[in-house]
Design an enzyme around this catalytic site. Structure first.
Site, PDB file in Angstrom:
ATOM      1  N   LYS A 158      19.155   3.804   4.900  1.00 57.63           N
ATOM      2  CA  LYS A 158      19.227   5.276   4.813  1.00 57.63           C
ATOM      3  C   LYS A 158      18.690   5.935   6.079  1.00 57.63           C
ATOM      4  O   LYS A 158      19.075   7.055   6.406  1.00 57.63           O
ATOM      5  CB  LYS A 158      18.479   5.773   3.575  1.00 57.63           C
ATOM      6  CG  LYS A 158      19.103   5.249   2.289  1.00 57.63           C
ATOM      7  CD  LYS A 158      19.516   6.315   1.323  1.00 57.63           C
ATOM      8  CE  LYS A 158      20.507   5.721   0.332  1.00 57.63           C
ATOM      9  NZ  LYS A 158      20.809   6.479  -0.823  1.00 57.63           N
ATOM     10  N   LYS A 171      28.401  -1.586   0.117  1.00 54.87           N
ATOM     11  CA  LYS A 171      28.552  -1.212  -1.293  1.00 54.87           C
ATOM     12  C   LYS A 171      29.260   0.143  -1.385  1.00 54.87           C
ATOM     13  O   LYS A 171      29.147   0.967  -0.468  1.00 54.87           O
ATOM     14  CB  LYS A 171      27.196  -1.187  -2.000  1.00 54.87           C
ATOM     15  CG  LYS A 171      26.324  -0.015  -1.681  1.00 54.87           C
ATOM     16  CD  LYS A 171      25.207   0.150  -2.715  1.00 54.87           C
ATOM     17  CE  LYS A 171      24.516   1.487  -2.462  1.00 54.87           C
ATOM     18  NZ  LYS A 171      23.689   1.959  -3.530  1.00 54.87           N
ATOM     19  N   LYS A 221      28.117   6.892  -3.418  1.00 55.30           N
ATOM     20  CA  LYS A 221      28.574   8.263  -3.620  1.00 55.30           C
ATOM     21  C   LYS A 221      28.327   9.145  -2.401  1.00 55.30           C
ATOM     22  O   LYS A 221      28.974  10.171  -2.241  1.00 55.30           O
ATOM     23  CB  LYS A 221      27.992   8.873  -4.897  1.00 55.30           C
ATOM     24  CG  LYS A 221      26.490   8.936  -5.004  1.00 55.30           C
ATOM     25  CD  LYS A 221      26.097   9.643  -6.293  1.00 55.30           C
ATOM     26  CE  LYS A 221      25.181   8.831  -7.172  1.00 55.30           C
ATOM     27  NZ  LYS A 221      23.933   8.366  -6.555  1.00 55.30           N
TER      28      LYS A 221
END
Ligand code: AQP
Length: 346
Positions: free
Chosen positions: A124, A207, A210
């Site tokens: 992130k 992966k 969203k």
């Protein structure tokens, strides 16, 4: 002062999802579906982790809408707060203040080096390079507080969250050992046998996420046409032989992902899905995956819309959920503070 005792622990499940966008097929197969299956056997707490979602910037209107929409996905996916024998609890994280308070306390039982090793933090930090905030760094500590407040025995999560649950176990053991108490119950994670990591259809090394929407990401709100288009363009490989469709995740990640998706939608194994398609070309595999996803999505979308049309009923579920969760969380927090020597409120 006498330490306050941990109550007898019954099988308890706790898990949550961020209201950070429209949930994906990965969230459904790797999270909602396996997590909700615990309702049959466990005292069940499910929540919407809005404090976690703000570690990346959220537009206020989106955060507000997404919180109710995620609640509606839980209910559409089968969360049952009305089960007379064992009602499940659904609540919003920020409605129970003990999460933040315990999170602060647990910061003092977590080492910087442990958090620096977290894969999600590293990923992130690249994804949100302009906003590597302290909350993003401390995310796993708040998650540990979430889990420990409810004496959870089982924490069903996707593959990517396994490391965080392991850290939660370490923090709980460290606290218990330091004070010589059994203040916290030490939980275990449960990874679903299939669907634990649904991969991006355009890049099966990543992966499905969203916060990375696009052709590779199937959203739970997609129309049947959108689903077909995304699967038609899914990345596979250049194998054209009669054995091209087989389950070999290392060698053929794109094909394995499609087989896992079919299997997840139909409650079978990817090997069974491969046998049914043996000898066919990739066009047939992609069409089969789209059909399996659409058959699963259509009733789910209708049920979610039903809940969104009745926000009063939805808000009632969330209000009752917070009222059920709060005393359990407060009791754990009181136990923690007693063990540490905090002066109780006078
Ligand atoms: N692709 C996936 N396959 C299987 N499980 C998945 N999960 C997420 N993506 C997949 C699981 O869903 C649960 C809730 O996830 P989250 O919202 O807390 O955050 P996340 O793991 O960071 O999921 P996203 O979709 O990638 O969200 P953003 O983009 O907002 O960060 C977790 O149990 C997760 O394992």
């Amino acid at each position: 002062m006498q330490p306050m005792e941990l109550p007898a622990v019954q099988p308890t499940v706790l898990t949550g999802i961020q209201p950070s966008g429209v949930p994906t097929l990965g969230n459904y197969l790797g999270f909602f579906k396996p997590a909700l299956s615990f309702q049959a056997t466990h005292r069940a707490y499910y929540f919407i982790v809005d404090h976690h979602a703000i570690t990346a910037r959220q537009a206020p209107a989106d955060l507000l809408a997404n919180t109710r929409e995620v609640a509606a996905w839980y209910l559409a996916a089968g969360l049952n707060p009305e089960n007379p024998n064992n009602p499940a609890t659904l609540f919003v994280q920020s409605h129970v203040r003990a999460h933040v308070e315990l999170g602060w306390i647990l910061n003092t039982f977590t080492q910087m080096g442990e958090l620096e090793r977290m894969t999600q933090y590293k990923d992130k930090s690249v994804q949100h390079a302009q906003n590597i905030n302290v909350g993003l760094f401390g995310y796993p500590v708040l998650q540990a507080a979430d889990i420990l407040l409810y004496n959870a025995t089982d924490v069903p999560v996707g593959d990517d969250q396994k490391q965080h649950v392991e850290l939660c176990r370490d923090i709980a053991l460290r606290f218990n050992h330091h004070y010589g108490t059994s203040t916290f119950h030490v939980p275990k994670h449960t990874i679903p046998p299939h669907g634990a990591r649904v991969r991006d259809l355009q890049d099966p090394t990543k992966k499905m996420s969203k916060s990375r929407p696009g052709l590779g990401c199937v959203l739970l709100t997609d129309t049947p046409e959108e689903v077909e288009k995304k699967f038609k363009r899914a990345v596979t490989d250049s194998d054209t032989g009669p054995d091209a469709i087989r389950y070999a995740p290392e060698e053929k990640p794109g094909v394995a992902n499609l087989l896992e998706i079919i299997a997840g939608c139909r409650d079978q194994t990817p090997q069974q899905a491969a046998v049914q398609l043996h000898g066919q070309q990739y066009g047939a595999l992609k069409a089969e995956a789209a059909a399996a996803v659409n058959a699963m999505l259509q009733p789910l979308q209708a049920a979610q819309q039903g809940w969104l049309q009745n926000t009063q009923k939805l808000d009632d579920v969330l209000r009752r959920g917070a009222a059920q969760a709060e005393p359990v969380a407060n009791a754990t927090l009181a136990r923690v503070k007693a063990a540490m020597g905090y002066l109780p409120p006078l």
